[in-house]
Design an enzyme around this catalytic site. Structure first.
Site, PDB file in Angstrom:
ATOM      1  N   MET A   1       0.850  -1.200   0.000  1.00 25.52           N
ATOM      2  CA  MET A   1       0.000   0.000   0.000  1.00 25.52           C
ATOM      3  C   MET A   1       0.887   1.253   0.000  1.00 25.52           C
ATOM      4  O   MET A   1       0.423   2.344   0.331  1.00 25.52           O
ATOM      5  CB  MET A   1      -0.937  -0.001   1.206  1.00 25.52           C
ATOM      6  CG  MET A   1      -1.930  -1.163   1.159  1.00 25.52           C
ATOM      7  SD  MET A   1      -3.475  -0.842   2.004  1.00 25.52           S
ATOM      8  CE  MET A   1      -2.914  -0.442   3.628  1.00 25.52           C
ATOM      9  N   GLY A   2       2.168   1.076  -0.311  1.00 27.41           N
ATOM     10  CA  GLY A   2       3.067   2.230  -0.408  1.00 27.41           C
ATOM     11  C   GLY A   2       3.566   2.704   0.941  1.00 27.41           C
ATOM     12  O   GLY A   2       3.516   1.978   1.925  1.00 27.41           O
ATOM     13  N   ASN A   3       4.093   3.946   0.963  1.00 27.85           N
ATOM     14  CA  ASN A   3       4.766   4.491   2.151  1.00 27.85           C
ATOM     15  C   ASN A   3       5.839   3.493   2.592  1.00 27.85           C
ATOM     16  O   ASN A   3       5.874   3.066   3.746  1.00 27.85           O
ATOM     17  CB  ASN A   3       3.752   4.783   3.257  1.00 27.85           C
ATOM     18  CG  ASN A   3       4.346   5.614   4.368  1.00 27.85           C
ATOM     19  OD1 ASN A   3       5.293   6.379   4.150  1.00 27.85           O
ATOM     20  ND2 ASN A   3       3.829   5.467   5.560  1.00 27.85           N
ATOM     21  N   LEU A   4       6.691   3.163   1.654  1.00 27.07           N
ATOM     22  CA  LEU A   4       7.585   2.012   1.801  1.00 27.07           C
ATOM     23  C   LEU A   4       8.698   2.241   2.810  1.00 27.07           C
ATOM     24  O   LEU A   4       9.272   3.323   2.889  1.00 27.07           O
ATOM     25  CB  LEU A   4       8.193   1.665   0.431  1.00 27.07           C
ATOM     26  CG  LEU A   4       7.183   1.405  -0.685  1.00 27.07           C
ATOM     27  CD1 LEU A   4       7.911   1.056  -1.984  1.00 27.07           C
ATOM     28  CD2 LEU A   4       6.202   0.306  -0.318  1.00 27.07           C
TER      29      LEU A   4
ATOM     30  N   GLY B   1      11.379  -2.804   5.351  1.00 22.56           N
ATOM     31  CA  GLY B   1      10.724  -4.120   5.302  1.00 22.56           C
ATOM     32  C   GLY B   1      10.219  -4.417   3.889  1.00 22.56           C
ATOM     33  O   GLY B   1      10.372  -5.531   3.377  1.00 22.56           O
ATOM     34  N   HIS B   2       9.609  -3.408   3.257  1.00 23.11           N
ATOM     35  CA  HIS B   2       9.137  -3.601   1.872  1.00 23.11           C
ATOM     36  C   HIS B   2      10.316  -3.834   0.926  1.00 23.11           C
ATOM     37  O   HIS B   2      10.251  -4.666   0.022  1.00 23.11           O
ATOM     38  CB  HIS B   2       8.372  -2.359   1.389  1.00 23.11           C
ATOM     39  CG  HIS B   2       7.097  -2.081   2.122  1.00 23.11           C
ATOM     40  ND1 HIS B   2       6.943  -0.991   2.954  1.00 23.11           N
ATOM     41  CD2 HIS B   2       5.919  -2.745   2.150  1.00 23.11           C
ATOM     42  CE1 HIS B   2       5.715  -0.988   3.440  1.00 23.11           C
ATOM     43  NE2 HIS B   2       5.076  -2.033   2.984  1.00 23.11           N
TER      44      HIS B   2
ATOM     45  N   LYS C   1       5.084 -10.147   9.351  1.00 27.78           N
ATOM     46  CA  LYS C   1       4.547  -9.283  10.406  1.00 27.78           C
ATOM     47  C   LYS C   1       3.018  -9.389  10.422  1.00 27.78           C
ATOM     48  O   LYS C   1       2.395  -9.408  11.462  1.00 27.78           O
ATOM     49  CB  LYS C   1       4.958  -7.824  10.202  1.00 27.78           C
ATOM     50  CG  LYS C   1       4.453  -6.942  11.340  1.00 27.78           C
ATOM     51  CD  LYS C   1       4.884  -5.524  11.196  1.00 27.78           C
ATOM     52  CE  LYS C   1       4.055  -4.755  10.220  1.00 27.78           C
ATOM     53  NZ  LYS C   1       2.690  -4.440  10.679  1.00 27.78           N
TER      54      LYS C   1
ATOM     55  N   VAL D   1      11.066  -7.456   9.390  1.00 26.00           N
ATOM     56  CA  VAL D   1      12.265  -6.624   9.574  1.00 26.00           C
ATOM     57  C   VAL D   1      12.001  -5.719  10.784  1.00 26.00           C
ATOM     58  O   VAL D   1      10.937  -5.099  10.891  1.00 26.00           O
ATOM     59  CB  VAL D   1      12.557  -5.777   8.313  1.00 26.00           C
ATOM     60  CG1 VAL D   1      13.747  -4.862   8.536  1.00 26.00           C
ATOM     61  CG2 VAL D   1      12.812  -6.692   7.114  1.00 26.00           C
TER      62      VAL D   1
ATOM     63  N   SER E   1       6.808  -0.729  10.196  1.00 18.66           N
ATOM     64  CA  SER E   1       5.426  -0.650   9.710  1.00 18.66           C
ATOM     65  C   SER E   1       5.179   0.750   9.189  1.00 18.66           C
ATOM     66  O   SER E   1       5.691   1.730   9.751  1.00 18.66           O
ATOM     67  CB  SER E   1       4.459  -0.941  10.860  1.00 18.66           C
ATOM     68  OG  SER E   1       3.156  -0.492  10.528  1.00 18.66           O
TER      69      SER E   1
HETATM   70  O1  PAF Z   1      -0.208  -5.772   3.584  1.00 23.19           O
HETATM   71  C1  PAF Z   1      -0.594  -4.846   2.844  1.00 23.19           C
HETATM   72  O2  PAF Z   1       0.102  -3.866   2.604  1.00 23.19           O
HETATM   73  C2  PAF Z   1      -1.982  -4.933   2.221  1.00 23.19           C
HETATM   74  O3  PAF Z   1      -2.880  -5.531   3.077  1.00 23.19           O
HETATM   75  C3  PAF Z   1      -1.977  -5.624   0.856  1.00 23.19           C
HETATM   76  C4  PAF Z   1      -1.565  -7.082   0.955  1.00 23.19           C
HETATM   77  C5  PAF Z   1      -1.061  -4.899  -0.108  1.00 23.19           C
HETATM   78  C6  PAF Z   1      -3.396  -5.607   0.246  1.00 23.19           C
HETATM   79  O4  PAF Z   1      -3.865  -4.324   0.093  1.00 23.19           O
END
Ligand code: PAF
Length: 286
Positions: A31-34, A37-38, A152, A179, A188
């Site tokens: 959902m962005g705002n990386l 961890g992403h 997480k 992470v 998060s």
């Molecule tokens: O974990 C998330 O960021 C969201 O729940 C996901 C899996 C991208 C679905 O919108």
């Protein structure tokens, strides 16, 4: 990195890449705002496939009426730079209208019963139906060979595995370890809501989970008592605990004393942030 906003554009880009390079598409939905961890998920995606696709979509269907849909940080420019630097090949960043042209209220829903109704599902009714609906749409759009999710969100990962199995989707689901910062706090996007004072307290959630695990490893098997005590301690630290529970990893049902593959899951509010965390572990066979 190629940025696609429409489904048509994305499908054509992936098809072309599959044609020229073959191999496997590894997909990281976000959902962005990386945060790191992403980015770790992107690095793991590189090991899982040769075409790495990420998506950024703040999915309205998974937010409750009083939740943070409006204020959820949208940082596409910066996120795109981070993804490109991590070697992501294709970024899909659709509008809400592209995913839900008729709005999300009357949209077909994908729902995993039971697993989706407890823990976070009990506190956030409809949340997991929003997640499984959008993830199944994203899976149909991207058609990845493998998709990666952070551990997480342990319950989310279990639900997505169940959905993928139930719907016979030919996609391998990989869970990637959480992470953490030096303090132990799980990274998060919602940590950004914490004030400096709350940020100093937040690692207490993970420490609590570690202490519960230690007690269980030392032979304590009254899980309810352990969780009640820990919730009271968290409340003293200023958290408003939502749940704290020892479950079986296999089906997330409440653990019994004879179970040995366990996960301790917690969710607690701290100021404006709702923090979740978990520790999965196995006891030596009794
Ligand atoms: O974990 C998330 O960021 C969201 O729940 C996901 C899996 C991208 C679905 O919108």
């Amino acid at each position: 990195m190629i940025l696609c906003h429409s489904i048509t554009e994305l499908r054509a880009t992936i098809a072309q890449r599959r044609l020229s390079e073959g191999g496997k598409v590894a997909f990281v939905p976000t959902m962005g705002n990386l945060h790191s961890g992403h980015i770790h998920l992107i690095h793991e995606a590189h090991k899982a496939g040769n075409i790495v696709v990420a998506s950024i979509f703040v999915n309205p269907m998974q937010f409750g009426p009083n939740e943070d849909l409006e204020s959820y940080p949208r940082t596409l420019q910066l996120d795109g730079e981070k993804l490109a630097e991590a070697g992501c090949h294709i970024l899909f960043a659709p509008s809400a209208n592209e995913i839900y042209p008729q709005g999300s209220d009357n949209h077909t829903q994908v729902c995993v019963p039971e697993l989706g109704e407890e823990l976070c599902g009990a506190a956030r009714p409809g949340h997991f139906t929003g997640v499984t609906t959008v993830v199944s749409k994203l899976f149909n759009i991207v058609q990845p060979d493998v998709a990666l999710f952070g551990q997480k969100d342990f319950q989310q990962l279990a639900i997505i595995r169940q959905m993928t199995q139930d719907l016979c989707l030919p996609i391998e689901i990989k869970g990637v370890p959480t992470v953490r910062g030096d303090s132990g706090l799980a990274l998060s996007s919602r940590n950004g809501y914490l004030t400096d004072e709350e940020r100093a307290k937040a690692p207490r959630l993970y420490q609590t989970l570690v202490e519960i695990r230690q007690s269980i490893e030392s032979g304590e098997s009254d899980f309810d008592k352990l969780c009640q005590q820990a919730k009271a301690q968290l409340a003293e630290y200023g958290f408003t605990p939502d749940y704290l529970s020892v479950r079986r990893q296999s089906d997330l049902k409440p653990a019994e004393a004879e179970d040995s593959t366990l996960v301790i899951l917690a969710a607690a509010h701290l100021g404006k942030a709702r923090l979740i965390d978990n520790i999965a572990f196995a006891l030596d066979q009794k």
